[in-house]
Design a protein around this motif. Structure first.
Motif, PDB file in Angstrom:
ATOM      1  N   PRO A  84       0.824  -1.225   0.000  1.00 40.69           N
ATOM      2  CA  PRO A  84       0.000   0.000   0.000  1.00 40.69           C
ATOM      3  C   PRO A  84       0.852   1.267   0.000  1.00 40.69           C
ATOM      4  CG  PRO A  84      -0.787  -1.581   1.643  1.00 40.69           C
ATOM      5  CD  PRO A  84       0.525  -2.096   1.155  1.00 40.69           C
ATOM      6  N   HIS A  85       1.991   1.235   0.685  1.00 38.67           N
ATOM      7  CA  HIS A  85       2.857   2.413   0.669  1.00 38.67           C
ATOM      8  C   HIS A  85       3.377   2.674  -0.744  1.00 38.67           C
ATOM      9  CE1 HIS A  85       3.216   0.992   4.908  1.00 38.67           C
ATOM     10  NE2 HIS A  85       3.084   2.281   5.150  1.00 38.67           N
ATOM     11  N   CYS A  86       3.841   1.610  -1.392  1.00 35.32           N
ATOM     12  CA  CYS A  86       4.420   1.773  -2.734  1.00 35.32           C
ATOM     13  C   CYS A  86       3.374   2.275  -3.719  1.00 35.32           C
ATOM     14  CB  CYS A  86       5.032   0.457  -3.211  1.00 35.32           C
ATOM     15  SG  CYS A  86       6.503   0.009  -2.251  1.00 35.32           S
ATOM     16  N   GLU A  87       2.162   1.763  -3.569  1.00 30.15           N
ATOM     17  CA  GLU A  87       1.070   2.197  -4.441  1.00 30.15           C
ATOM     18  C   GLU A  87       0.818   3.699  -4.267  1.00 30.15           C
ATOM     19  OE1 GLU A  87      -2.340  -0.437  -4.026  1.00 30.15           O
ATOM     20  OE2 GLU A  87      -3.618   1.280  -4.538  1.00 30.15           O
ATOM     21  N   LYS A  88       0.752   4.135  -3.014  1.00 33.16           N
ATOM     22  CA  LYS A  88       0.475   5.553  -2.746  1.00 33.16           C
ATOM     23  C   LYS A  88       1.615   6.455  -3.222  1.00 33.16           C
ATOM     24  CE  LYS A  88      -2.862   5.225   1.036  1.00 33.16           C
ATOM     25  NZ  LYS A  88      -3.414   3.887   0.785  1.00 33.16           N
ATOM     26  N   VAL A  89       2.839   5.965  -3.056  1.00 32.79           N
ATOM     27  CA  VAL A  89       3.978   6.771  -3.517  1.00 32.79           C
ATOM     28  C   VAL A  89       3.963   6.887  -5.045  1.00 32.79           C
ATOM     29  CG1 VAL A  89       6.505   6.727  -3.767  1.00 32.79           C
ATOM     30  CG2 VAL A  89       5.453   6.420  -1.522  1.00 32.79           C
ATOM     31  N   GLY A  90       3.604   5.807  -5.726  1.00 30.48           N
ATOM     32  CA  GLY A  90       3.528   5.856  -7.190  1.00 30.48           C
ATOM     33  C   GLY A  90       2.496   6.859  -7.671  1.00 30.48           C
ATOM     34  N   ALA A  91       1.309   6.815  -7.051  1.00 28.48           N
ATOM     35  CA  ALA A  91       0.248   7.753  -7.443  1.00 28.48           C
ATOM     36  C   ALA A  91       0.664   9.186  -7.152  1.00 28.48           C
ATOM     37  CB  ALA A  91      -1.045   7.415  -6.701  1.00 28.48           C
ATOM     38  N   MET A  92       1.298   9.371  -6.006  1.00 27.67           N
ATOM     39  CA  MET A  92       1.692  10.732  -5.614  1.00 27.67           C
ATOM     40  C   MET A  92       2.784  11.263  -6.537  1.00 27.67           C
ATOM     41  SD  MET A  92       3.818  12.715  -3.821  1.00 27.67           S
ATOM     42  CE  MET A  92       4.807  11.319  -3.286  1.00 27.67           C
ATOM     43  N   LEU A  93       3.740  10.420  -6.907  1.00 28.40           N
ATOM     44  CA  LEU A  93       4.811  10.865  -7.797  1.00 28.40           C
ATOM     45  C   LEU A  93       4.243  11.277  -9.159  1.00 28.40           C
ATOM     46  CD1 LEU A  93       7.840  11.298  -8.185  1.00 28.40           C
ATOM     47  CD2 LEU A  93       8.029   8.902  -8.902  1.00 28.40           C
ATOM     48  N   ALA A  94       3.256  10.503  -9.645  1.00 32.78           N
ATOM     49  CA  ALA A  94       2.609  10.895 -10.907  1.00 32.78           C
ATOM     50  C   ALA A  94       1.913  12.252 -10.743  1.00 32.78           C
ATOM     51  CB  ALA A  94       1.598   9.826 -11.324  1.00 32.78           C
ATOM     52  N   GLY A  95       1.274  12.465  -9.589  1.00 30.59           N
ATOM     53  CA  GLY A  95       0.635  13.763  -9.319  1.00 30.59           C
ATOM     54  C   GLY A  95       1.656  14.893  -9.329  1.00 30.59           C
ATOM     55  N   LEU A  96       2.814  14.670  -8.717  1.00 28.10           N
ATOM     56  CA  LEU A  96       3.882  15.688  -8.742  1.00 28.10           C
ATOM     57  C   LEU A  96       4.290  16.011 -10.175  1.00 28.10           C
ATOM     58  CD1 LEU A  96       6.579  14.751  -6.012  1.00 28.10           C
ATOM     59  CD2 LEU A  96       4.707  16.376  -5.830  1.00 28.10           C
ATOM     60  N   HIS A  97       4.434  14.969 -10.978  1.00 29.66           N
ATOM     61  CA  HIS A  97       4.882  15.197 -12.356  1.00 29.66           C
ATOM     62  C   HIS A  97       3.825  15.905 -13.184  1.00 29.66           C
ATOM     63  CE1 HIS A  97       8.045  11.731 -11.998  1.00 29.66           C
ATOM     64  NE2 HIS A  97       8.372  12.818 -11.320  1.00 29.66           N
ATOM     65  N   LEU A  98       2.569  15.534 -12.970  1.00 29.56           N
ATOM     66  CA  LEU A  98       1.482  16.187 -13.718  1.00 29.56           C
ATOM     67  C   LEU A  98       1.374  17.658 -13.330  1.00 29.56           C
ATOM     68  CD1 LEU A  98      -1.173  13.332 -13.524  1.00 29.56           C
ATOM     69  CD2 LEU A  98       0.027  14.115 -15.581  1.00 29.56           C
ATOM     70  N   ALA A  99       1.381  17.923 -12.026  1.00 31.41           N
ATOM     71  CA  ALA A  99       1.279  19.319 -11.573  1.00 31.41           C
ATOM     72  C   ALA A  99       2.517  20.112 -11.986  1.00 31.41           C
ATOM     73  CB  ALA A  99       1.104  19.359 -10.057  1.00 31.41           C
ATOM     74  N   GLY A 100       3.662  19.454 -12.006  1.00 33.54           N
ATOM     75  CA  GLY A 100       4.907  20.133 -12.368  1.00 33.54           C
ATOM     76  C   GLY A 100       4.945  20.596 -13.816  1.00 33.54           C
ATOM     77  N   GLN A 101       4.086  20.011 -14.648  1.00 33.75           N
ATOM     78  CA  GLN A 101       4.072  20.388 -16.064  1.00 33.75           C
ATOM     79  C   GLN A 101       3.710  21.859 -16.265  1.00 33.75           C
ATOM     80  OE1 GLN A 101       4.831  18.231 -18.954  1.00 33.75           O
ATOM     81  NE2 GLN A 101       5.823  17.306 -17.188  1.00 33.75           N
TER      82      GLN A 101
END
Lengths: 318, 318
Positions: free
Chosen positions: B115-132
């Protein structure tokens, strides 16, 4: 007013694709909203509040949203609005202007003690100080002009003694030089239900959030202090609780010292703040609008507060 | 490096007058900082982290602070920097560049499950999307050019077999067309100790905060994914834990689908990410700098991760 616009989960899930906050986990309507449609939104990345604006003109919304963002980035416990992938705070959902803000934690305290009043005073001063560098300006929507105009609409519904009270107060307020007072962005509706209290790791009570900025505007800072004191520091009959008022005002004064002009204008501002809520509640009471659900609050509460403030109030600290 | 600059309470109390966050209640040094001087600061209005920047040039700091502000206002659990009364994030304290950020809650999880890895993956994608939509650009300070240059500095200290490994890897990396990969603002150091885990009201674990953006920069998004997977999804011997990697990558992919070019470049990016930390750790190990306290981490850990990634990795989801 409370016009509730339903939002199906599938519609929201689709709308959220324009944000970077992950997938929708839970959507829950908030029944407490009396002006807009509000929802708790939980996603895989966080917890937010969604607001669909029902009555405020779209053009006025950026002032509120950017003010919240400004205060949040100055370190105040204010729900920051969430920008979408186009960097915009304001979107459209179900044909309404809509915005997401951070969901802050805590719950209201309707029986505040001295520590609460002290913290609210310090926080309000912080809002006013941080608001000084806010670049946008929109007049207080319930300012002096609104109060005078609304008084004429409400007046015919009032008994003779209240008409006399109203006439005398309007005449008195017209003599006050509000422009001489320090001004800026004010919350203008900092009632007990708009402050969320949280408990920190040490068990100390602290302000988790200040919410509902949709009556904010540019006006005398002291008017905001007066609105706050009238709600947080009144006894059940409307009298001023001296100890609570002193706690709130001393804490405010320590952060932003009151000016001489403010010390002089204090009784008048308490009266103006009482008049504002007497008038808005009397409008809701005597002129209910068809098709809108209104949580009708007793206008007499603020009529009595006005009368008691006219009778005399303790001075501001200096 | 960790050069600790002391901050007397009276000096900080005075400095805080330039902010709207109330009075200083508590100041506490944070021993965990290895690059800057960090302090927990509690005021009458909230909880913050104060950082005195010890090594990063002042001109590079706005990129990091505005990136954190950008991500926070896009709804991500990133500590937003606090603006002072002049609307500035960056100040000067004890002759150092200094900034306050929001203190987020939670603590690190060094033994993450699925569950931690899943949440970190989703959050990292969110960082990248917002960073665009982040407008500033500063190259990844530990990008390909830094890795190649650092390799030449470190090489003479390595035994022959490691020199051969390094030479072969540099030759291989030179053949990779990184410019063909989607790029943007990346965290570039999303190790387990930079994610704070919190428990929500329902007892569910959630990411309370992502911290330490001071290695962030513009680079291939996939490099960031690789740095993250190498730390979160490695077994003690450096091998890739397939289940944890799949949980992280599937969750990321659901938010921001990997492109064909990324699927092709995945093994190379895992190797580039391993090389980056092998090189930085080997520098700290073989070339300690006088007068600086360094938390020396084992460079061999990342040498081994590099060797194991060269041996083969499972493909990205698509």
């Amino acid at each position: 007013m409370s016009v509730f616009t339903p939002v199906p989960e599938s519609v929201l899930a689709d709308w959220l694709k324009d944000y970077a906050i992950g997938r929708l986990v839970e959507l829950k309507g908030i029944s407490a909203g009396v002006q807009n449609s509000n929802f708790f939104v939980t996603t895989t990345l966080g917890r937010y509040v969604l607001t669909l604006f029902e009555g405020i003109p779209r053009a006025e919304l950026p002032y509120y949203l950017h003010l919240m963002a400004h205060l949040a980035r100055h370190g105040l416990p204010v729900p920051g609005p969430i920008a979408n992938r186009h960097n915009e705070y304001l979107g459209t959902l179900q044909e309404r202007p809509a915005a997401l803000v951070v969901r802050l934690s805590g719950s209201s305290e309707m029986n505040p003690g001295l520590p609460h009043c002290e913290k609210v005073g310090a926080m309000l001063a912080g809002l006013h100080l941080a608001g000084q560098s806010y670049g946008r300006r929109q007049e207080n929507p319930r300012g002096a002009a609104w109060r005078a105009a609304t008084a004429q609409v409400v007046r015919p519904f009032l008994p003779a003694d209240e008409q006399a009270l109203l006439d005398a107060e309007l005449a008195f307020q017209a003599t006050i030089d509000v422009a001489a007072l320090p001004a800026g962005a004010i919350h203008a509706d900092l009632f007990r239900d708009n402050v969320l209290w949280d408990t920190d790791a040490d068990g100390d009570v602290r302000i988790g959030g200040v919410i509902d900025f949709y009556f904010a505007g540019y006006d005398a800072l002291l008017f905001d202090v007066a609105v706050t004191v009238n709600d947080w520091c009144s006894t059940p009959d409307g009298g001023l609780d001296g100890a609570r008022a002193a706690a709130l005002l001393d804490a405010y004064h320590a952060e932003r010292p009151f000016t001489d002009a403010e010390v002089a204008a204090w009784p008048a501002m308490l009266r103006a703040a009482a008049l504002r809520f007497w008038m808005s509640r009397a409008t809701d009471f005597h002129l209910p609008r068809a098709g809108e659900m209104v949580l009708v609050k007793d206008p007499n509460e603020y009529r009595d507060i006005l009368r008691l403030r006219i009778a005399g109030v303790p001075p501001l600290p200096r």
